[in-house]
Design an enzyme around this catalytic site. Structure first.
Site, mmCIF file in Angstrom:
data_model
loop_
_atom_site.group_PDB
_atom_site.id
_atom_site.type_symbol
_atom_site.label_atom_id
_atom_site.label_comp_id
_atom_site.label_asym_id
_atom_site.label_seq_id
_atom_site.Cartn_x
_atom_site.Cartn_y
_atom_site.Cartn_z
ATOM 1 N N HIS A 1 50.504 35.644 42.243
ATOM 2 C CA HIS A 1 49.239 35.395 41.531
ATOM 3 C C HIS A 1 48.798 36.584 40.691
ATOM 4 O O HIS A 1 47.631 36.681 40.286
ATOM 5 C CB HIS A 1 48.123 35.077 42.524
ATOM 6 C CG HIS A 1 48.320 33.820 43.291
ATOM 7 N ND1 HIS A 1 47.805 32.607 42.901
ATOM 8 C CD2 HIS A 1 49.003 33.573 44.424
ATOM 9 C CE1 HIS A 1 48.141 31.681 43.771
ATOM 10 N NE2 HIS A 1 48.867 32.240 44.710
ATOM 11 N N LYS B 1 33.409 35.870 36.801
ATOM 12 C CA LYS B 1 34.710 36.159 37.422
ATOM 13 C C LYS B 1 34.570 37.506 38.127
ATOM 14 O O LYS B 1 33.593 38.212 37.928
ATOM 15 C CB LYS B 1 35.834 36.219 36.371
ATOM 16 C CG LYS B 1 35.513 37.126 35.196
ATOM 17 C CD LYS B 1 36.510 36.987 34.050
ATOM 18 C CE LYS B 1 36.345 35.686 33.301
ATOM 19 N NZ LYS B 1 37.652 35.065 33.034
ATOM 20 N N ARG B 2 35.540 37.896 38.921
ATOM 21 C CA ARG B 2 35.475 39.206 39.556
ATOM 22 C C ARG B 2 35.419 40.271 38.469
ATOM 23 O O ARG B 2 35.920 40.082 37.359
ATOM 24 C CB ARG B 2 36.698 39.419 40.457
ATOM 25 C CG ARG B 2 36.661 38.639 41.753
ATOM 26 C CD ARG B 2 35.551 39.103 42.671
ATOM 27 N NE ARG B 2 35.702 40.471 43.123
ATOM 28 C CZ ARG B 2 36.037 40.823 44.376
ATOM 29 N NH1 ARG B 2 36.280 39.882 45.280
ATOM 30 N NH2 ARG B 2 36.157 42.071 44.749
ATOM 31 N N LYS C 1 39.937 42.266 32.947
ATOM 32 C CA LYS C 1 39.213 41.056 32.505
ATOM 33 C C LYS C 1 38.261 41.399 31.357
ATOM 34 O O LYS C 1 37.775 40.521 30.667
ATOM 35 C CB LYS C 1 38.486 40.448 33.706
ATOM 36 C CG LYS C 1 39.428 39.918 34.804
ATOM 37 C CD LYS C 1 38.647 39.461 36.033
ATOM 38 C CE LYS C 1 39.561 39.044 37.179
ATOM 39 N NZ LYS C 1 40.107 37.674 37.055
ATOM 40 N N THR D 1 41.262 30.272 36.478
ATOM 41 C CA THR D 1 40.943 28.884 36.813
ATOM 42 C C THR D 1 39.522 28.563 36.362
ATOM 43 O O THR D 1 39.192 27.419 36.068
ATOM 44 C CB THR D 1 41.086 28.655 38.336
ATOM 45 O OG1 THR D 1 40.480 29.752 39.020
ATOM 46 C CG2 THR D 1 42.537 28.527 38.743
ATOM 47 N N LYS E 1 37.683 25.140 34.463
ATOM 48 C CA LYS E 1 36.438 24.497 34.898
ATOM 49 C C LYS E 1 35.462 24.380 33.718
ATOM 50 O O LYS E 1 34.805 23.356 33.539
ATOM 51 C CB LYS E 1 35.816 25.316 36.050
ATOM 52 C CG LYS E 1 36.646 25.302 37.320
ATOM 53 C CD LYS E 1 36.304 26.423 38.286
ATOM 54 C CE LYS E 1 37.300 26.471 39.440
ATOM 55 N NZ LYS E 1 37.171 27.712 40.266
HETATM 56 C C1 26W Z 1 45.800 43.087 48.504
HETATM 57 C C2 26W Z 1 44.766 43.008 47.516
HETATM 58 C C3 26W Z 1 44.846 41.739 46.724
HETATM 59 C C4 26W Z 1 44.024 40.661 47.072
HETATM 60 C C5 26W Z 1 44.067 39.497 46.318
HETATM 61 C C6 26W Z 1 45.725 41.655 45.652
HETATM 62 C C7 26W Z 1 45.776 40.477 44.900
HETATM 63 C C8 26W Z 1 44.937 39.437 45.257
HETATM 64 C C9 26W Z 1 44.946 38.146 44.498
HETATM 65 C C10 26W Z 1 46.322 37.750 44.153
HETATM 66 C C11 26W Z 1 44.172 38.313 43.268
HETATM 67 C C12 26W Z 1 43.832 36.979 42.664
HETATM 68 O O1 26W Z 1 42.927 36.328 43.095
HETATM 69 N N1 26W Z 1 44.586 36.636 41.617
HETATM 70 C C13 26W Z 1 44.144 35.540 40.801
HETATM 71 O O2 26W Z 1 44.762 34.353 41.260
HETATM 72 C C14 26W Z 1 44.307 33.216 40.538
HETATM 73 C C15 26W Z 1 44.919 31.975 41.175
HETATM 74 O O3 26W Z 1 46.251 31.883 40.888
HETATM 75 C C16 26W Z 1 44.660 33.335 39.054
HETATM 76 O O4 26W Z 1 44.125 32.228 38.378
HETATM 77 C C17 26W Z 1 44.104 34.626 38.480
HETATM 78 O O5 26W Z 1 44.559 34.800 37.168
HETATM 79 C C18 26W Z 1 44.538 35.800 39.331
HETATM 80 O O6 26W Z 1 43.897 37.005 38.916
#
Ligand code: 26W
Length: 853
Positions: free
Chosen positions: A397, A588-589, A594, A698, A702
């Site tokens: 992701h 978004k975060r 971003k 995502t 929406k």
């Molecule tokens: C370990 C720390 C950590 C925690 C969460 C690293 C990475 C993440 C996630 C992968 C981050 C995340 O939420 N990525 C997002 O995933 C969405 C669903 O696929 C995508 O639509 C977003 O572009 C992506 O940033």
């Protein structure tokens, strides 16, 4: 893991509790008793039937009389009543699953951003009107009870919400699925602002009760940690290894319903809570050392205590690895011991289940399954490895190198010594295959090794997932291409056909039907029912874009959603949404890639144009900029950017010269519930990440499905949105990914853009001049300094194109008929972005788990 199953009496169906079940001979549930065989029936689907059930639950369940009940009492009683209407479906789904043993999906995710459950449960059972009428008869407004629900914030952002959309789609598509995860006691922090700065508060989401969960302490699994391994010769003389752990905890499952949309099916989400094996050491207690007596309890409970609030940069904390192994080990034991029939032939496991790895967080599941198959089930290594390779698939992701998890062999060896041994052997055999294919190309071997030697000997979890997974997918076409070409090229070459793509999607049940009832009604009126489970049918809306009357109704829906948002934000945060303003939304975060800073630079540019007298306030297109964003608590730059947004916002909002034509709103604590109110009210969706950085997004989907136009770069799923809705209905700007590569390779000098672009210079100078910080010229040095010296995500390089695109937005918005036509076409052409379609792609390309019954 054998343990004795609970043998006490069971109540079978609510209505029949009156006639007590006769005691069966062997003390177990009398499965042949006619009552045991009778299908569980749900309460009568009528206003009276509901009211009777609700009052029973309020009186007998909540223990209060209606007259004395609080809103929370009423909410809890309502939730439990609605559960009753879903129970028959749930038990029937489980029974049929056990009976058919159809192949299913076990979705392993460290995060699930579920949102509120009540509305979705009422939609799934089509009980909304009956319940609203029934409650009204009791003098209760259903809206008050819906507002009482605290959403389970068991996720950070995109990844967690995607998992929630996916399990909703699988239930609605009647695909057997168990979602496995962690029942954090504290979810994503509550965000408040103090003088414009983010302050985190613990998210005690369970405090007022959790009516949607079903604890099953008697199905607890034991999970071990630490210790050492030892080899021994087993009874048939084979060399075997056993793990001798140092400590264990109990994993208690809490089941949650995942109701399909009006299809009679309810899948299960099983979240694990950690408790101590020995809750309380009486001996130590009696010795007077009270803390020590409960130490193991607090220690164990820590594992599922709180969600890690990072969504891109792993901190490599031991507790995080404990969390990952905890839920993975419990889930695999649960599936092998409780879901599969006793005598299941494990070599057939890949025909029965696919474990989908939601990013690298659950990848320790690979060595865990190997350990169970080899050490506990006694299978030969090669047999176990064939099974394991057939049981896993991995979804990546992210594209940020720092987000790819690596665990030091020091920590892994200490916490999970047997798993490290297994990973070493998997890596050895893998590198052997690489040598066979490419000879002694040491550089390639070092590049592809699951074990990284530098900077610290560690395990690259994405590599382990790729070697073990039957398939590896990205979450948007561009992302999957970059995975193949840039992030894992060696593996793409070594495993032809292993890499694929499944573009993300969102559930239209929550983000269109529930969040935007006005639009849903207009759609159903125009193209009939059925589109909610077949979203591509939205295409039938295209002709209506040319219909003036339909456009007017479409605009009225948007205006009503803006008024609703105004009411919500006024009550929630005391801020108002101005009528007649374009709502320009970025939610978004908070992350530098971003580029919320680019949005801030646009706002300041507009502000400067007016205060410099270049543009009359009256000539501005009235805009309200809405932000929603949490920053990881340890991410300083992100927190400084939040502070800057709030500072710019209060200056703009209070500067008379703007005549109220520009407004900035930043409601704190952006979450699923707020998204459901903000997104339907939006006109413009900001998707402005640097090309090649946002895996998919995502939120972008929406917004398009709720009739907002997108201003965005060609990044992630924006590319596919633009291709489907049409270039003319999308405000594209900025460098393409290859151009970003080229500029970075050529050496990027952010200050040169500052020098050469007067509006950009003026905007940055305004920040540095203290205009937005009460004259304090250094308040935002970190942000300004970073933009001028580093600007890792090229915000200054894309500034001019962005401002130009925004000016186009202003011009386009002036022609409301044309704008509305484009907005309708965005809705009509975005059916592809349903998570149902994503699930069909996973089933066709990765899982091969057709809808069962
Ligand atoms: C370990 C720390 C950590 C925690 C969460 C690293 C990475 C993440 C996630 C992968 C981050 C995340 O939420 N990525 C997002 O995933 C969405 C669903 O696929 C995508 O639509 C977003 O572009 C992506 O940033």
């Amino acid at each position: 893991m054998g343990r004795d199953r609970y043998r006490g009496p069971v109540a079978n169906s609510v209505e029949t509790t009156e006639t007590p079940a006769p005691e069966p001979a062997d003390g177990g549930p009398n499965r042949s008793h006619p009552l045991a065989l009778a299908p569980v029936s749900s309460p009568p689907v009528s206003v009276d039937g509901f009211v009777r059930e609700f009052l029973r639950e309020l009186n007998f369940g909540q223990g209060v009389a209606l007259s004395a009940s609080t809103v929370n009492d009423q909410y809890l009683a309502l939730a439990r009543t609605v559960r009753h209407y879903l129970m028959a479906r749930w038990l029937e789904t489980m029974r049929r699953q056990k009976e058919t043993q159809a192949k299913g999906v076990a979705y392993l995710s460290a995060e699930y951003l579920l949102g509120r459950q009540l509305g979705n449960a009422l939609l799934a059972t089509d009980l909304t009107d009956i319940v609203a009428d029934g409650l009204a008869q009791c003098g209760i407004d259903i809206a008050d009870l819906r507002a009482q629900e605290v959403e389970p914030g068991l996720g950070n952002g995109g990844l967690g919400r995607l998992a929630a959309c996916f399990v909703d789609s699988l239930a609605t598509m009647s695909v057997p699925c168990i979602g496995y995860g962690i029942r954090y006691e504290f979810g994503i922090f509550r965000q408040t602002f103090v003088d414009g700065r983010q302050v985190e508060q613990p998210d005690s989401w369970l405090a007022l009760g959790a009516p949607w969960e079903f604890p099953h302490p008697d199905s607890a699994q034991e999970v071990s940690f630490g210790g050492h391994t030892e080899t021994y010769t087993d009874s048939d003389g084979a060399e075997r290894t056993r793990w001798v752990p140092a400590w264990t905890v109990q994993a208690v499952p809490y089941n949650y319903m995942v109701p399909g949309y009006q299809n009679g099916r309810v899948n299960t989400l099983r979240l694990w809570r950690s408790v101590a094996t020995e809750r309380f050491d009486l001996r130590i207690f009696n010795s007077g050392d009270y803390e020590e007596a409960v130490r193991s309890q607090t220690f164990a409970e820590n594992i599922s205590k709180v969600l890690y609030p990072e969504d891109s940069t792993p901190q490599g904390k031991e507790l995080r690895l404990q969390q990952q192994y905890f839920f993975v080990a419990a889930s695999i034991a649960d599936f092998l011991e409780d879901v599969l029939p006793e005598d299941f032939d494990l070599t057939k496991l890949p025909e029965r289940i696919i474990f989908q790895l939601n990013d690298t967080h659950p990848v320790i599941a690979v060595p865990e399954l190997m350990r169970v198959l080899v050490d506990e089930k006694g299978l030969a290594w090669d047999t176990a490895w064939e099974i394991t390779k057939g049981c896993f698939a991995y979804t990546c992701h992210t594209l940020l190198p720092e987000a790819l998890e690596v665990w030091s062999v020091e920590l892994l060896g200490r916490l999970l010594p047997r798993h490290l041994e297994i990973i070493y052997r998997i890596n050895e055999e893998f590198l052997e295959e690489v040598r066979e294919r490419f000879g002694d190309d040491e550089l390639r071997i070092r590049r592809m090794s699951i074990i990284a030697e530098h900077p610290e000997r560690s395990v690259r979890m994405a590599y382990l997932a790729t070697v073990a997974g039957s398939k590896v997918n990205g979450v948007a076409e561009l992302h999957s291409q970059l995975l193949r070409d840039k992030v894992l090229p060696d593996f793409n070459e070594f495993y032809p056909g292993k890499f694929t793509n499944v573009t993300n999607g969102i559930t239209p049940r929550r983000f269109v039907r529930l969040a935007n009832p006005g639009l849903s009604e207009l759609i159903t009126e125009s193209i009939g029912v059925g589109w909610l489970t077949d979203l591509e049918r939205l295409r039938e809306l295209e002709p209506f874009a040319a219909d003036e009357e339909f456009r007017a109704r479409f605009r009225e829906v948007k205006a009503a959603n803006k008024r609703r948002l105004h009411a919500v934000l006024t009550e929630r945060d005391g801020v108002s949404v101005s009528d007649g303003h374009m709502l320009d939304v970025m939610v978004k975060r908070l992350h530098e890639y971003k580029r919320q800073t680019l949005k801030v630079l646009h706002i300041i540019t507009q502000y400067n144009r007016v205060v410099s007298g270049e543009v009359a306030a009256a000539d501005l297109t009235p805009r309200t900029f809405i932000f929603g964003a949490k920053a990881a608590p340890g991410y300083k730059m992100a927190k400084d950017i939040i502070h800057l947004i709030n500072a710019v916002g209060s200056t703009v909002n209070n500067d008379e010269r703007l005549e109220g034509r520009l407004k900035v709103i930043f409601p704190p604590n952006y979450n699923v519930t707020l998204a459901e109110k903000v997104i339907p009210a939006a006109d413009l969706s900001e998707q402005i990440s640097l090309a090649g950085k946002e895996a998919s997004g995502t939120g972008n989907m929406k917004f398009a499905l709720n009739g907002a136009l997108t201003i965005g770069t060609d990044d992630g799923a924006n590319v596919e949105i633009r291709q489907l809705v049409g270039d003319e209905n999308f405000f594209l700007f900025g460098m393409l990914e290859p151009e970003v590569e080229a500029l970075q390779a050529a050496g990027y000098v952010p200050s040169s853009y500052y020098e050469s672009n007067p509006e950009l210079r003026r905007a940055i100078d305004a920040i540095a001049s203290g205009v937005f910080s009460g004259g304090d010229r250094h308040m935002f040095d970190s942000v300004v300094g970073n933009l001028l010296q580093e600007d890792r995500f090229l915000a200054l390089a894309d500034y001019a194109a962005y401002i130009e695109a925004q000016d186009k937005v202003d011009a386009a918005y002036a022609d409301q008929e044309e704008w509305t036509r484009a907005a309708i076409l965005n809705v009509a052409r975005s059916g592809f972005f349903s998570s149902d379609r994503s699930m069909r792609d996973y089933i066709d390309r990765i899982w091969h788990t057709p809808p069962a019954f």
